[in-house]
Each structure stands twice: as C-alpha cells, then as structure tokens.
Design an enzyme around this catalytic site. Structure first.
Site, PDB file in Angstrom:
ATOM      1  N   ASP A  73      18.892  71.418  -6.780  1.00  0.00           N
ATOM      2  CA  ASP A  73      18.960  72.658  -5.842  1.00  0.00           C
ATOM      3  C   ASP A  73      17.576  73.083  -6.053  1.00  0.00           C
ATOM      4  O   ASP A  73      16.760  73.384  -6.963  1.00  0.00           O
ATOM      5  CB  ASP A  73      19.681  73.679  -6.653  1.00  0.00           C
ATOM      6  N   PHE A 108      14.585  75.873  -3.969  1.00  0.00           N
ATOM      7  CA  PHE A 108      14.308  77.195  -4.141  1.00  0.00           C
ATOM      8  C   PHE A 108      13.484  77.599  -2.919  1.00  0.00           C
ATOM      9  O   PHE A 108      12.296  77.990  -3.233  1.00  0.00           O
ATOM     10  CB  PHE A 108      13.759  77.613  -5.425  1.00  0.00           C
ATOM     11  N   HIS A 162      14.233  85.099  -0.292  1.00  0.00           N
ATOM     12  CA  HIS A 162      15.074  84.945  -1.403  1.00  0.00           C
ATOM     13  C   HIS A 162      14.230  85.046  -2.647  1.00  0.00           C
ATOM     14  O   HIS A 162      14.155  85.603  -3.522  1.00  0.00           O
ATOM     15  CB  HIS A 162      15.735  83.818  -1.634  1.00  0.00           C
ATOM     16  N   ARG A 207      11.304  90.767 -12.064  1.00  0.00           N
ATOM     17  CA  ARG A 207       9.824  91.098 -12.573  1.00  0.00           C
ATOM     18  C   ARG A 207       8.849  92.090 -11.985  1.00  0.00           C
ATOM     19  O   ARG A 207       7.879  92.402 -12.464  1.00  0.00           O
ATOM     20  CB  ARG A 207       8.948  89.586 -12.403  1.00  0.00           C
ATOM     21  N   GLU A 263      25.936  82.206  -3.271  1.00  0.00           N
ATOM     22  CA  GLU A 263      24.563  81.598  -2.703  1.00  0.00           C
ATOM     23  C   GLU A 263      24.830  80.834  -1.431  1.00  0.00           C
ATOM     24  O   GLU A 263      25.294  79.841  -1.379  1.00  0.00           O
ATOM     25  CB  GLU A 263      23.528  80.999  -3.752  1.00  0.00           C
ATOM     26  N   GLU A 299      23.901  78.535   0.895  1.00  0.00           N
ATOM     27  CA  GLU A 299      22.795  77.355   0.970  1.00  0.00           C
ATOM     28  C   GLU A 299      23.166  76.287   2.075  1.00  0.00           C
ATOM     29  O   GLU A 299      24.462  76.219   2.585  1.00  0.00           O
ATOM     30  CB  GLU A 299      22.628  76.651  -0.344  1.00  0.00           C
ATOM     31  N   ASP A 305      26.674  77.718  -3.740  1.00  0.00           N
ATOM     32  CA  ASP A 305      26.217  77.608  -5.178  1.00  0.00           C
ATOM     33  C   ASP A 305      26.726  78.880  -5.982  1.00  0.00           C
ATOM     34  O   ASP A 305      25.849  79.717  -6.385  1.00  0.00           O
ATOM     35  CB  ASP A 305      24.680  77.403  -5.166  1.00  0.00           C
ATOM     36  N   ARG A 313      25.756  85.778 -12.568  1.00  0.00           N
ATOM     37  CA  ARG A 313      24.204  86.420 -12.935  1.00  0.00           C
ATOM     38  C   ARG A 313      24.163  86.844 -14.315  1.00  0.00           C
ATOM     39  O   ARG A 313      22.863  86.727 -14.728  1.00  0.00           O
ATOM     40  CB  ARG A 313      23.868  87.521 -11.929  1.00  0.00           C
ATOM     41  N   GLN A 369      23.413  83.479 -16.186  1.00  0.00           N
ATOM     42  CA  GLN A 369      22.072  83.099 -15.949  1.00  0.00           C
ATOM     43  C   GLN A 369      20.931  83.760 -16.617  1.00  0.00           C
ATOM     44  O   GLN A 369      20.161  83.174 -16.924  1.00  0.00           O
ATOM     45  CB  GLN A 369      21.982  82.846 -14.332  1.00  0.00           C
ATOM     46  N   TYR A 380      18.746  81.556 -19.285  1.00  0.00           N
ATOM     47  CA  TYR A 380      17.617  80.805 -18.395  1.00  0.00           C
ATOM     48  C   TYR A 380      16.088  80.674 -18.768  1.00  0.00           C
ATOM     49  O   TYR A 380      15.635  79.564 -18.301  1.00  0.00           O
ATOM     50  CB  TYR A 380      17.748  81.301 -16.979  1.00  0.00           C
ATOM     51  N   LYS A 410      25.505  78.196 -13.404  1.00  0.00           N
ATOM     52  CA  LYS A 410      25.685  77.660 -12.059  1.00  0.00           C
ATOM     53  C   LYS A 410      26.741  76.495 -12.071  1.00  0.00           C
ATOM     54  O   LYS A 410      27.295  76.238 -11.160  1.00  0.00           O
ATOM     55  CB  LYS A 410      24.204  76.991 -11.892  1.00  0.00           C
ATOM     56  N   THR A 435      30.261  74.176  -7.300  1.00  0.00           N
ATOM     57  CA  THR A 435      29.598  74.301  -6.312  1.00  0.00           C
ATOM     58  C   THR A 435      30.204  73.725  -5.244  1.00  0.00           C
ATOM     59  O   THR A 435      31.064  72.596  -5.412  1.00  0.00           O
ATOM     60  CB  THR A 435      28.297  73.476  -6.605  1.00  0.00           C
ATOM     61  N   THR A 446      19.177  79.212  -1.983  1.00  0.00           N
ATOM     62  CA  THR A 446      19.747  80.494  -1.148  1.00  0.00           C
ATOM     63  C   THR A 446      18.681  80.680   0.294  1.00  0.00           C
ATOM     64  O   THR A 446      17.530  80.985   0.086  1.00  0.00           O
ATOM     65  CB  THR A 446      19.623  81.713  -1.804  1.00  0.00           C
ATOM     66  N   GLU A 502      20.900  89.851  -4.140  1.00  0.00           N
ATOM     67  CA  GLU A 502      19.941  90.656  -3.173  1.00  0.00           C
ATOM     68  C   GLU A 502      20.724  91.900  -2.564  1.00  0.00           C
ATOM     69  O   GLU A 502      20.115  92.809  -2.013  1.00  0.00           O
ATOM     70  CB  GLU A 502      19.294  89.633  -2.167  1.00  0.00           C
TER      71      GLU A 502
HETATM   72 CA   LIG Z   1      20.749  78.057  -5.668  1.00  0.00          CA
HETATM   73 MG   LIG Z   2      26.985  76.065  -8.472  1.00  0.00          MG
END
Ligand SMILES: [Ca+2]
Ligand SMILES: [Mg+2]
Ligand SMILES: [Ca+2]
Ligand SMILES: [Mg+2]
Ligand code: NI
Lengths: 420, 420
Positions: free
Chosen positions: A130, A132, A137, A146, A203, A205, A237, A241, A244, A248, A257, A261, A354, A368
């Site tokens: 996957d 990014f 996104h 952050r 997500e 995708e 996906d 959250r 994750q 992570y 995740k 999927t 995403t 988001e």
């Molecule tokens: Ca993803």
């Molecule tokens: Mg997944």
C-alpha cells in the site's frame, strides 16, 4: 462511429465494448471458478471461448491461461498477449462479427447474466503493498497527527512512501467486514483501551494488478514499468484508527489495517484506460533519475464514496475524488518498489494510498472528513464520526468517454459486529 | 537409554532421531520437489515412504500430504497429524525396528545423502510478518535512534510490535543476496543519497511456521496458539540501514528490508523443541487478558552468527545469543496477530525480530555491534562496520540435550554486488 457490440449495453453501463475488464466468476453454485470479461449486464466466459478455439492469435491459441481458476497466468504473459486478447474479444463481441453473434448455442454457453454469477478474487495475490501517494491525504493526515507546521515529512517528496499489507485478508466486493478488536491508546489511564475498534474507517484507493513482474535482484526501469501493470481495481483499505494510532510507532500500520481489504471484482486494463490518461502533477523537487519518466501520467477516473447507514435504506454521497490527483504515478510506485531488487510477481497488488482531492468534499476517508472524529458527517439525517455496525460503504469509479463510460463497477462492504 | 536410529548419527549432528525436522528437497537435478526429514547426514524421502504405505496411522494412511511439492498441506493438518507422523518416523528409524532397517531396496530409495540433494523452501509462504520481540534489541535501537532517555516506546510493553514483510523475496539458505540500491538520507546536501546501500546488515532471527491457521474474523485464543505453530526455522532479515533510516517514517520498513530474507531449510517442530522449553521472562506490566497465557514459555536455543569476510577463508564468530531472551513469546505473537480477526494461513511465517541478548557479544545485528557504524568490529584482522560485497553470514542454532543435540543446521547467504 464508435465501436459497438451485438450485446445490448446501456449508455450508462460501466462495461461497454470499449472496456472489457477481466474478472473471475462461477456461473452457478456448483461450477468451478473461471476467467470472464464484463460486457453490459453479462459475463463472457473466457474458458468456453478458449475451449471453442476462438482465441486464435499466435500468442494465445495454444495457451491454457483461460482454463485457470484465476488470472495469474494470463497477466504473467505480458502486454503483447493482453493486446491480442483484447483485439480478439473486441472483434468477437462487435456488432458486425457473426462468429459469436449468430451462434445461439455458443452464446448461450458463453454469455452469462451478471446477476446470476458469483464473482471471486480475480487473482491469487502473493504480496500486497500500500502506497501513500496523494499529497492532499498526506498533508491532511500530517496536520491531524503532527500539527500544521511541516505536515509532510521530508522524505515524502523524494520517494513514494509505502508499506507492506496483508494478502490473506484481501476480500472481494460484497464480503462483510468484521469490526476488529484490539488495543487502542490509553485514554487518561495507564492501561491501553481494549475492545472493539471505536474508530472504524474506510480508505478510498485504487490498486494496480502486477503483470509479468521481475526477478529478485533485477529492478524494473521506470520507462518499462507500465508493461508490468495489467490494470486497476478499486480498493477499500478498511482502517481502525484507534488500533493504528497506538501500534504504528515505530514499524508502521499492522492490526489497524490487516483485518480486511476489499477490492472490486473487475480489473480494468491500462489499454482501456489509455483514452483517459492525463498529465501527472509537476513534481518539485524533480524526481531522482530512477523515478524520472519520459511521460508521467495519471488517469482521469472519477471516484465516489457512498455510505448506507445501518438505520437507513438510502445511500449518501460523502466523497467525490479522482485518481488524477495522485502525486506519485503508478509507474513511479512500481519502479520504486523494485529499485532495490525486490521481486514483484504476477497478480501482486499495489494500492495507491487514500486518494483525496483538494476540496472538503473530496476527502478519501472519515479521518479526514470528520477531522479524526472532531466533527460529525451528516448523512441525510443520520450522523457519523466513524463507521457503525451495519453501515455499508460503496465505492464507484468511472471514466467518461465520448458517448460511453469505462467503469470499475462497485467496491462495497458492510460492517458487522465483532465476535463476542 | 536414549532413543537411537539405525542410521548412524554423529553425537554432534543437529539431526538425530530426537529431532526429525521437515524440509523439501530434490534428490537429483531432474527430480521433482518432495518433503523429507533430516536424519544424520541423510534426508529421508517422505514421498517414497508414503508411496510404500508406511504412514499407516489413522490420520495419514490415506493422505497425499507427503506427495506435495511443499509442506503446506501437512502443516495444515494440525497437531494430531504431526504427532502421528513423528511417532511413525521415530519408529521406522529406530535401531530396533526392522521394517526399513532390513529392507535394502527401500532404504536405497528413501535415504538420500544430504550432500547430494538440493534443498528448497519448505513451504509456500502466503504472508510473512516480522515482530520486534527482543527487549535488548528494542532498547539498543531506541538508544541509537532516539537517545538514552525513554528508548523503548510506551506501546512496546503492551503489545508485540510487528510489521508485514515481503513474502516474494524470502529465499532458502545458500542463496546469494544482491546488495540493494536505493535512497539514503541526504548527508549535508538537500538531495538524498542514491546508490548501492552503504549500510548492509544482517538480523539474527528465528521464525514460526504457521500450522492450520484461522478464518478471517475468528481470533485464535492465546491458550490455543501453540497448536497453530508447526515449528521454527532460523531467519536472516537482511537490512539496509541507510535505506531504512530514510524511508521508514511514518509507515515503517519497506525497501530497506524486502530485497531478501533468508530462512534455513529445516523446520524443527515444537514437539522436538519441547524438552528445551524455558520459562519466558516475567512481563511487567502484566499482559492484557488476551495475551495472558497459562504457561508462558520460550525455548533454549543457542544461536551463533559467523561472518566469513570476502578477503578471508575462515569464519569469525561475532555473536552468541539465545531464543530464550525473547520478551514476547511465539504464542503471544500469534494470538496478537489474530486478535483483530486477521487470518493466518498454513505456511505463513512469523519472524521473532532480532534476537539480542544482554551481553556486548550477544547482539543480533551490526547496527548494534558497531553502534550504527560508529565503531569497527574486528574479524581475525579484517574489520567491518557493515557488510562488504563477498562477505558471507552464517547463522547456526542448536539445543543441547543429554547426549544429543536438536539443531537447526545453518542459515547462510553471501552478499554480491548491486547490478550496474
Ligand atoms: Ca491505505
Ligand atoms: Mg486493509
Ligand atoms: Ca527484523
Ligand atoms: Mg529482509
Ligand atoms: Ni535476556
């Protein structure tokens, strides 16, 4: 005049003769899986066509690639074979060609109403990666996690960031998704949360299906990367959250995740997408030489996400986005993946990450859309911060041609409760 | 008196009748892959035994699991079948049992000198996961990358941290490893480094081979997790530290790891390891209920790493470690992996993460041994900060029984230059 099939195809169908996406299906409950192509409301059985000797080109006439339970062998053959198959199928299905059109018995065997078939995963997926690759996104996630200063990390503009996902839990559109249990961040206490995820998300995708692939130790050149992409599917996906967020660091997403999927059943080929190619965004800083391609292109695929909340019977549109928003192209993703010698195999799946656009209604996930649950999303009266049990999420993707569409159908899944 | 085989086995052999590890081999260049068991300096051909009807227990007498090109079907059958196979093989190979011992023709067919066979990957690996379960390794890496205050992140003591690795690039011991090319951190400039990795490393690991596995959405209970582990192999998770350092935020390791992962050919079963079980370290804070097991155990497997530098003919011992140092047990890893419903399939591989011990000479990778290249490692006159082209890295693993060893053989690979 546009190419037309003897099979009647509605003007708003995703599957006219210009598309011809590949999938795998069972014509009936007891029958074995076999490759097929979508045409209007029908599935064309490629195993029957092959058995009837209708793939008569030099590359496919002696091949058993359509007598397999998945498309891995066919996609491994590479672009010349894909072009030959497409030419054969467009000819056989065209309004002027009598071979299939006027053979009632053969048509009966080969053309199966789509609403009667069971669609399966089109390929056996050896590895799933996957990426990014959407700047929108990435920036939005960076701001949420952050803060607004420096939301995109320095490496992001230099390479298509990616991680390995789980191949075993990739499921076909229509499969229920069991809400995952797991640990979440300790909230106010010193002990982590444990239980059903409270922040289940989708997500939006798309994903490339790898063609021939490469040997271990032998990178694919950026300008040959397109020959290793058979086609694209829609992909959800699903992401938890809370799981994750807690797990992570420092090694990336894992249980947040890998519980499921979903991909759409029809692989739309790059050949069918070629009329919808667009220039990819200009990259600044310019990519390093191994990622610098002669022509850098995306595809203009309109993407929509709808949610059918558990308590309603109607769908609410929550997002409109587009594949053309990708910063890193599909070919850059593939070339980067192999630059270190990593081997890709036929049927491997490369998710785009995403796909968010620049507008507030073009965001590709609830993280988001609701700013990580800080605000509610309104769905015709229902409201959501994250997905509830019984909610169904439906993606569609479509290219608008001149008088026809080249579409991906749908990619859907319903959330069901965690086991007790 | 200890169990003894009619096949002569040296006292320091890794493969006495107490071990009987499973692998896949070709007896000669033209022959097909088949399952085998190591006994002394021989491989016992299980396909020949099966064809001769010698698996006569209730679970295996009608099975074709030993007529397959890999062990996936056998490992999927679960512990009762594994126990039956082990009992049958220990009986057939024992010094007192005439069936095979006195049948010269059958022995000729079934017992192949190990130096004549080609060993292959023992299982088709659907998914490969790498954990991070040694506290010593985690602390050392944290100090190197984030400094001595708070080197171990808060989540680490709560869950066995892991990421998905690449299944396609897992290779069998003896396969050359091509030095990866890729991007590294910009050093003083604004442009990233690009070229052959300058910080190629090994990681001393072991890995569980998954047995029956579980359905998507159905977690494995911690106290049943051992029934899903068929056995263990040695694993070298080759790592390019410069590529890894630049790419890994925020989604974890990718190209810094997926260019090659080497496993040893013989899967040592949990049954064979049972006499070497030890209490796992006490965990503080105590694990959450889904990770709390009735008996929490590791195995006392002595691990050694040797390097044969390109410019020398002799091997230098660089590390002595032990599987018993793991903080998170193999069963906790497996239960955690499935708590969210993620499905494991027969033959999946779960790496332990680098196994470092508490001593300076028990560190499981060069990153730790040389403090990320800050000091040199001395190898009988040669010196290394990281691996050079032509260097060979050899792992061994062994349990010391009373008058016999239960060993893993070796897991080795030589570094060869990047493509031009
Ligand atoms: Ca993803
Ligand atoms: Mg997944
Ligand atoms: Ca590792
Ligand atoms: Mg590796
Ligand atoms: Ni220790």
């Amino acid at each position: 005049m546009a190419l037309r099939s003897f099979v009647e195809v509605h003007p708003d169908s995703h599957f006219p003769i210009q598309n011809l996406p590949y999938g795998v299906f069972k014509p009936g409950p007891g029958s074995s899986p076999r490759p097929g192509v979508a045409i209007g409301d029908y599935v064309l059985d490629l195993s029957e066509l092959a058995s009837a000797g209708l793939f008569d080109g030099p590359l496919l006439s002696n091949s058993d690639c359509f007598l397999q339970p998945n498309l891995n062998k066919f996609v491994s053959l590479g672009r010349p074979a894909w072009k030959e198959a497409r030419a054969t199928l467009q000819k056989l299905l065209s309004a002027n060609e009598p071979t299939l059109r006027d053979n009632t018995a053969l048509k009966q065997k080969c053309l199966v109403p789509m609403n009667r078939v069971e669609l399966l995963l089109p390929v056996a997926i050896g590895d799933y990666t996957d990426f990014f690759s959407s700047l929108h996104h990435t920036r939005n996630c960076g701001i949420l996690f952050r803060g607004p200063q420096n939301p995109v990390l320095e490496n992001w503009f230099r390479l298509p960031v990616a991680y390995h996902g789980r191949a075993s839990s990739i499921v076909i559109s229509g499969t229920d998704i069991v809400r995952p249990r797991g640990q979440g961040p300790p909230a106010g206490s010193s002990t982590p949360y444990f239980g059903s995820s409270l922040k289940l998300d989708f997500e939006l995708e798309m994903a490339s299906v790898v063609g021939p692939g490469n040997e271990l130790g032998k990178p694919v050149d950026i300008n040959e990367a397109a020959d290793h992409i058979f086609g694209l599917v829609l992909m959800n996906d699903w992401s938890a959250r809370d799981i994750q967020a807690w797990e992570y660091v420092p090694l990336g997403p894992f249980l947040g995740k890998n519980f499921g999927t979903t991909i759409s059943p029809w692989i739309v080929t790059l050949e069918a997408l070629e009329p919808f190619a667009t220039d990819a965004p200009k990259q600044d800083p310019p990519p390093l030489p191994y990622l610098a391609e002669k022509a850098s292109k995306n595809y203009d695929v309109s993407l929509e996400v709808r949610i059918k909340p558990a308590e309603q019977n109607n769908l609410s549109l929550v997002t409109r986005s587009n594949l053309k928003h990708l910063y890193w192209t599909l070919t850059q993703q593939l070339a980067h993946h192999t630059v270190n010698g990593c081997n890709l195999r036929p049927g491997d799946l490369l998710g785009t990450g995403t796909i968010s656009g620049p507008e507030p209604d073009s965001l590709g996930c609830l993280l988001e859309l609701t700013m990580n649950g800080q605000k509610e999303l309104s769905l015709n009266g229902a409201t959501r911060k994250f997905l509830e049990d019984g909610d169904e999420v439906i993606f569609t993707g479509c290219c608008q041609g001149n008088g026809y569409k080249v579409g991906f159908g749908t990619c859907s899944g319903k959330v069901v409760p965690s086991p007790p």
